[in-house]
Scaffold this motif. Structure first.
Motif, PDB file in Angstrom:
ATOM      1  N   LEU A  23       0.854  -1.185   0.000  1.00 18.94           N
ATOM      2  CA  LEU A  23       0.000   0.000   0.000  1.00 18.94           C
ATOM      3  C   LEU A  23       0.885   1.229   0.000  1.00 18.94           C
ATOM      4  N   ARG A  24       0.798   2.016  -1.096  1.00 21.75           N
ATOM      5  CA  ARG A  24       1.573   3.251  -1.190  1.00 21.75           C
ATOM      6  C   ARG A  24       0.673   4.345  -1.748  1.00 21.75           C
ATOM      7  N   ASP A  25       0.728   5.500  -1.095  1.00 21.14           N
ATOM      8  CA  ASP A  25      -0.071   6.658  -1.523  1.00 21.14           C
ATOM      9  C   ASP A  25      -1.541   6.305  -1.635  1.00 21.14           C
ATOM     10  N   GLY A  26      -2.033   5.402  -0.731  1.00 16.39           N
ATOM     11  CA  GLY A  26      -3.437   5.029  -0.724  1.00 16.39           C
ATOM     12  C   GLY A  26      -3.824   4.016  -1.775  1.00 16.39           C
ATOM     13  N   ILE A  27      -2.864   3.563  -2.565  1.00 18.45           N
ATOM     14  CA  ILE A  27      -3.158   2.603  -3.639  1.00 18.45           C
ATOM     15  C   ILE A  27      -2.634   1.237  -3.214  1.00 18.45           C
ATOM     16  N   GLU A  28      -3.552   0.241  -3.164  1.00 18.66           N
ATOM     17  CA  GLU A  28      -3.186  -1.123  -2.794  1.00 18.66           C
ATOM     18  C   GLU A  28      -2.826  -1.910  -4.040  1.00 18.66           C
ATOM     19  N   ARG A  29      -1.669  -2.601  -3.927  1.00 21.61           N
ATOM     20  CA  ARG A  29      -1.253  -3.462  -5.027  1.00 21.61           C
ATOM     21  C   ARG A  29      -0.852  -4.824  -4.470  1.00 21.61           C
ATOM     22  N   GLN A  30      -1.083  -5.837  -5.288  1.00 22.69           N
ATOM     23  CA  GLN A  30      -0.727  -7.192  -4.882  1.00 22.69           C
ATOM     24  C   GLN A  30       0.736  -7.445  -5.217  1.00 22.69           C
TER      25      GLN A  30
ATOM     26  N   SER B  89       7.905   5.699   2.056  1.00 22.61           N
ATOM     27  CA  SER B  89       7.296   4.785   3.009  1.00 22.61           C
ATOM     28  C   SER B  89       6.147   4.038   2.359  1.00 22.61           C
ATOM     29  N   VAL B  90       5.982   2.772   2.727  1.00 22.98           N
ATOM     30  CA  VAL B  90       4.873   1.945   2.254  1.00 22.98           C
ATOM     31  C   VAL B  90       4.346   1.157   3.450  1.00 22.98           C
ATOM     32  N   GLU B  91       3.160   0.558   3.268  1.00 22.44           N
ATOM     33  CA  GLU B  91       2.607  -0.348   4.270  1.00 22.44           C
ATOM     34  C   GLU B  91       2.470  -1.723   3.633  1.00 22.44           C
ATOM     35  N   LEU B  92       2.886  -2.732   4.383  1.00 20.86           N
ATOM     36  CA  LEU B  92       2.873  -4.095   3.876  1.00 20.86           C
ATOM     37  C   LEU B  92       1.988  -4.926   4.803  1.00 20.86           C
ATOM     38  N   TYR B  93       1.133  -5.764   4.213  1.00 24.76           N
ATOM     39  CA  TYR B  93       0.252  -6.624   5.003  1.00 24.76           C
ATOM     40  C   TYR B  93      -0.175  -7.781   4.116  1.00 24.76           C
ATOM     41  N   TYR B  94      -0.983  -8.687   4.683  1.00 25.11           N
ATOM     42  CA  TYR B  94      -1.469  -9.791   3.871  1.00 25.11           C
ATOM     43  C   TYR B  94      -2.929 -10.057   4.197  1.00 25.11           C
TER      44      TYR B  94
END
Length: 663
Positions: free
Chosen positions: A71-78, A110-115
């Motif tokens: 998740l970067r800049d509000g955009i979620e990518r797989q 910065s990014v957010e990482l999750y699953y």
């Protein structure tokens, strides 16, 4: 479970119907709230380990679907997708997924990482909170290719010993550069070449905050690896992620130092004879343990040597050129601070100190054992331990404390002692007689404890025979097989020398008969009040000597038959004053009945005396033999109260008995 897993568990929550565990990202500091990704991890897809969730896929379930999301800049990518089938085969403990390199190196920030996991019923669960990662792909940049450090305190002629002594560490100004961040690190390299090959840095310095002055520091010791003459210092800037600038131009300077010894220096040795048996013991410590430091190249005036004994420093000693340096090791350093002594292997080493610089040596391992049988003492390592219990000596016949005399002839004596602290089986006590020995031993047995009274083997008579000494020293030595301790001396009163011969006692009455040997009713003075004897003066008598006077009678005329019991007499007197020594001592054998009267029928007797000094017999007199005949020719025997008439040749006759008349 990794450190990062443990850290994230504390903040994990369950989102949805599945219990999700925290992700593990190897190489990323789990304690860093920004999740800075080291630049070395951005050169390949980033590994992410996801623990198996609960409930896990079960047989007949459709595969669970797990997505790694970026998740970067509000955009979620797989970033990655995997399908996890129910067993068999067994489910893995972790599902390994990756952030692709193109996504990872897309740009800094910065990014957010999750699953997210979708189970067999189509319900989704998502990790919350998300993990923050910081990607830094921007390297620090020098503003100009010829940027170089500059001395904060420039040397006037060059970097010499005086300059380093006053500037340790050496401080340098760092030119401004692009991309400055907190925790930037300045790495410095020294070289004699203006264009050196890549090499390990000689030091680094961290600029913790962006507000810190642009100044770095290098320990003075770093300069000593260079050769004297023209030299250069270069720097590079590294950010916290590991990005780095190009190497700077070299700052030239002249190095003029005293050449140091080659390092590491040779290992020290221990001066013989202390270590000849490969073990340092207390006898070595008493003799003096000395460490030998060999000569070294490039000695300089003022060099000092500092020896470390098991990492305990010994006071510095000066070093002379071209000779071994001897460093005595004091007992406090040898023993160390441990309250309980142990046998151990230790390491010795040394440093050559020159100003503020030290040059280390190789180490040497040696064995030492300062344990003892019995408690230690403040005067250690001295052999004499005044805290050990004193021994006591008793003759096997005389059986008096610290006395041995002729009564113990042929049987000897024993020593006894209360055991010292913490006795161990097999430890030995060895007893010494007037410095000679060991004359007896005692081996500690299983079950014997501190304070228990124990006994030595027999001290043979041959050791103690022929001695006259009122304070003969006896001590013992404890031995644990390695070290010994000696007790204080016990003073033993020993009198086993030849007995002195004293003059025969003198009877103070006339003796009757042709041979002049009979004590009779006609002896003068009369004997009814007792028989008087004199112990005459003699040169071997001393004040306080005790004289024990004896008479013994026999019921026959030949001094051979059994003793008449009633005829025994014993009395003791002392030479109390010097006048007594001159005048002698007087003894009276009494009472007349039964001591004298029991000898009335032509009996024989002896008189003698013993001389005692203190508790010991030192001599005895020659026997005085005499005969006794108290018979009247007309019948009967004279007795107390008789008035007797005696002829010129000593024949008695009874006139009357005053005792009888009075009755």
């Amino acid at each position: 479970m990794s450190i990062s897993t443990l850290t994230h568990i504390s903040g994990a929550r369950i989102g949805g119907v599945l219990a999700l565990g925290p992700m593990d990202i190897p190489g990323v500091d789990p304690l860093d709230p920004n999740g800075l990704v080291p630049v070395s991890l951005t050169l390949a897809p980033l590994l992410v380990r996801i623990p198996m969730w609960l409930p896990a896929p079960e047989p007949l379930d459709t595969p669970h679907r797990v997505q790694l999301l970026w998740l970067r800049d509000g955009i979620e990518r797989q970033a990655d997708l995997k399908l996890i089938d129910a067993p068999p085969p067994p489910l893995p403990a972790f599902v390994q997924m990756h952030v692709p390199l193109a996504m990872l190196r897309e740009r800094s920030g910065s990014v957010e990482l999750y699953y997210r996991v979708t189970d067999s019923e189509g319900q989704t669960s998502e990790l919350d909170p998300k993990v923050t990662l910081t990607i830094d792909l921007e390297s620090p940049e020098l503003l100009r290719p010829d940027d170089q450090l500059s001395f904060v305190s420039p040397p006037t002629t060059g970097v010499d010993e005086a300059y380093l002594a006053g500037n340790d560490p050496v401080r340098f100004n760092v030119p401004p550069y692009r991309g400055r961040e907190r925790n930037d690190r300045i790495e410095m390299v020294l070289s004699n070449s203006p264009n050196p090959a890549a090499a390990a840095p000689d030091g680094d310095y961290v600029l913790v905050n962006t507000s810190d002055p642009l100044i770095c520091e290098l320990p003075a010791a770093g300069f000593r690896r260079l050769n004297n003459g023209q030299a250069y210092i270069f720097y590079q800037v590294f950010d916290e992620a590991g990005n780095f600038s190009t190497r700077s131009a070299g700052l030239p300077f002249v190095l003029d130092l005293i050449a140091g010894p080659g390092v590491p220096l040779p290992a020290p040795t221990v001066m013989p004879p202390a270590y000849d048996d490969t073990l340092i013991k207390r006898d070595d410590a008493r003799a003096g343990v000395v460490v030998l430091v060999p000569p070294y190249a490039n000695w300089a005036a003022g060099d000092q040597c500092r020896v470390y004994w098991n990492e305990r420093p010994v006071p510095d000693v000066p070093v002379s050129d071209g000779v071994e340096t001897q460093v005595p090791i004091p007992w406090s350093i040898l023993r160390g601070p441990l309250p309980v002594l142990v046998a151990e292997e230790i390491r010795i080493r040394y440093e050559i100190i020159r100003g503020l610089v030290s040059y280390p040596s190789f180490g040497r391992r040696i064995r030492q054992d300062f344990t003892v049988a019995g408690q230690d003492h403040a005067g250690a390592p001295a052999l004499l331990n005044p805290t050990l219990p004193l021994a006591e000596v008793r003759g096997l016949v005389s059986d008096e404390a610290n006395l041995v005399d002729l009564r113990d002839k042929d049987v000897g004596a024993r020593a006894r002692v209360f055991l010292y602290d913490d006795p161990q089986p097999g430890q030995v006590l060895r007893f010494f007689w007037n410095g000679i020995g060991p004359v007896a031993t005692k081996t500690v047995q299983v079950g014997e404890v501190a304070g228990q009274l124990v006994f030595s083997s027999v001290i043979p008579w041959g050791v103690m025979e022929g001695i006259i000494d009122s304070s003969l020293p006896v001590h013992y030595i404890t031995d644990n097989g390695v070290n010994q301790q000696q007790s204080r001396n016990t003073e033993v009163d020993v009198n086993t020398g030849p007995l002195l011969s004293f003059p025969t006692p003198v009877i103070q009455h006339t003796l009757i008969g042709g041979t002049g040997t009979f004590l009779t009713c006609c002896s003068s003075p009369e004997i009814f009040a007792g028989v008087s004897w004199k112990v005459v003066s003699h040169g071997d008598f001393q004040v306080n000597d005790e004289v024990r006077f004896f008479t013994h009678g026999y019921n026959n005329n030949g001094w051979v038959d059994p003793i008449v019991q009633d005829s025994r007499f014993t009395q003791s007197k002392t030479f109390d004053t010097p006048a007594d020594l001159v005048n002698g001592l007087d003894f009276t054998v009494m009472p007349f009945d039964p001591v004298v009267y029991s000898l009335r029928l032509q009996s024989t007797a002896v008189a003698w005396y013993e001389v005692w000094r203190g508790r010991s017999k030192i001599g005895e007199s020659i026997l005085r033999r005499f005969r006794v005949d108290l018979a009247y020719p007309a019948g009967g025997f004279c007795q107390a109260g008789d008035v007797v008439h005696c002829t010129s040749d000593g024949v008695p006759s009874l006139i009357r008995n005053d005792c009888a008349d009075s009755n």
